[in-house]
Write an enzyme that holds these catalytic residues in place. Sequence first.
Site, PDB file in Angstrom:
ATOM      1  N   HIS A  97       0.862  -1.225   0.221  1.00  0.00           N
ATOM      2  CA  HIS A  97      -0.178   0.130  -0.121  1.00  0.00           C
ATOM      3  C   HIS A  97       0.895   1.176  -0.034  1.00  0.00           C
ATOM      4  O   HIS A  97       1.870   1.175   0.611  1.00  0.00           O
ATOM      5  CB  HIS A  97      -0.871  -0.133   1.144  1.00  0.00           C
ATOM      6  CG  HIS A  97      -1.914   0.934   1.060  1.00  0.00           C
ATOM      7  ND1 HIS A  97      -1.676   2.311   1.324  1.00  0.00           N
ATOM      8  CD2 HIS A  97      -3.225   0.989   0.784  1.00  0.00           C
ATOM      9  CE1 HIS A  97      -2.806   3.066   1.372  1.00  0.00           C
ATOM     10  NE2 HIS A  97      -3.911   2.103   0.962  1.00  0.00           N
ATOM     11  N   GLU A 169      -3.251   1.796  -7.469  1.00  0.00           N
ATOM     12  CA  GLU A 169      -3.740   2.892  -6.759  1.00  0.00           C
ATOM     13  C   GLU A 169      -2.814   4.019  -7.009  1.00  0.00           C
ATOM     14  O   GLU A 169      -1.815   4.066  -6.302  1.00  0.00           O
ATOM     15  CB  GLU A 169      -3.649   2.458  -5.255  1.00  0.00           C
ATOM     16  CG  GLU A 169      -4.463   1.278  -4.824  1.00  0.00           C
ATOM     17  CD  GLU A 169      -5.046   1.348  -3.348  1.00  0.00           C
ATOM     18  OE1 GLU A 169      -6.183   1.245  -3.035  1.00  0.00           O
ATOM     19  OE2 GLU A 169      -4.067   1.603  -2.427  1.00  0.00           O
TER      20      GLU A 169
HETATM   21  C1  PEP Z   1      -6.885   2.788   0.022  1.00  0.00           C
HETATM   22  O1  PEP Z   1      -6.443   3.127   1.387  1.00  0.00           O
HETATM   23  O2  PEP Z   1      -6.339   1.940  -0.474  1.00  0.00           O
HETATM   24  C2  PEP Z   1      -7.855   3.872  -0.765  1.00  0.00           C
HETATM   25  C3  PEP Z   1      -7.894   3.747  -2.035  1.00  0.00           C
HETATM   26  O3  PEP Z   1      -8.144   4.905   0.183  1.00  0.00           O
HETATM   27  P1  PEP Z   1      -9.440   5.929  -0.432  1.00  0.00           P
HETATM   28  O4  PEP Z   1     -10.594   5.048  -1.125  1.00  0.00           O
HETATM   29  O5  PEP Z   1      -9.833   6.600   0.840  1.00  0.00           O
HETATM   30  O6  PEP Z   1      -8.706   7.036  -1.315  1.00  0.00           O
END
Ligand code: PEP
Length: 253
Positions: A97, A169
Amino acid sequence: MRKPYIYGNWKMNLSAAESADLISSLLAIKIDFNKVDVGVAPDFCSLKKVAETVHAMDYPVSVAAQNISVEEKGAFTGEVSAAMVASAGADTVILGHSERRTIYGETDKVINEKVKTALRNKLDVILCVGETLEEREGGVAVERVIYQVGLCLQDIKMDRIDRVTLAYEPVWAIVTGKTATPADAEEIHGKIRDHLSKMYGPVVAKKVRILYGGSVKPDNISALMMRENIDGALVGGASLDVASFVKLINFNG
Ligand code: PEP
């Protein structure tokens, strides 16, 4: 056809009592598990209670730890091992992450070691990758993400890759309220799948689920999920409220 997968990452937001309430409220709502896979990642202290609640109701909901130690056992004060989270009831762990990378300095090499530790201990893995804003603006988003995928999956053999889910992400979209456009996300997801195809062959690459994460909300999930290579969502903020989490799970009505 890959089954959609919606995963809530509760981060360090809820007390044990609040996590227990949230999972109970979620499981009280009718979810068609034939259509969607669901998972939650509570903090370490809430993990056992959340897993027990899920298992007691016999729902096919995955429970993940948000991190594990790279080490198996020993004098590592403050660390939590893969075996420990598995014995608390976790079946999965989120690794790589961006908050672990940027705040705690986890490198692709360390993440790769953690992936191996997790798989050795029979935990499935949600492996996060994503570029920073500077990398995107510098035109190297694709290269950066592909580099992360390659390094984090180094030495992960064909017979284990089915236990790995990827999560793209973009770092600039996490908690910021900014979301990649569905087209931008799809471009990267497609490139990740192409790279998986080079590493594991097209048949395997087609089966691996690639989630999108970064400010996913009930009002933007459908457009993302319509894209060919977006197979689900890893959700932070919007998974903390049962009503919005259920809307995400039921994104296709
Ligand atoms: C995450 O923590 O993986 C994330 C995508 O957070 P958010 O949806 O709050 O942007």
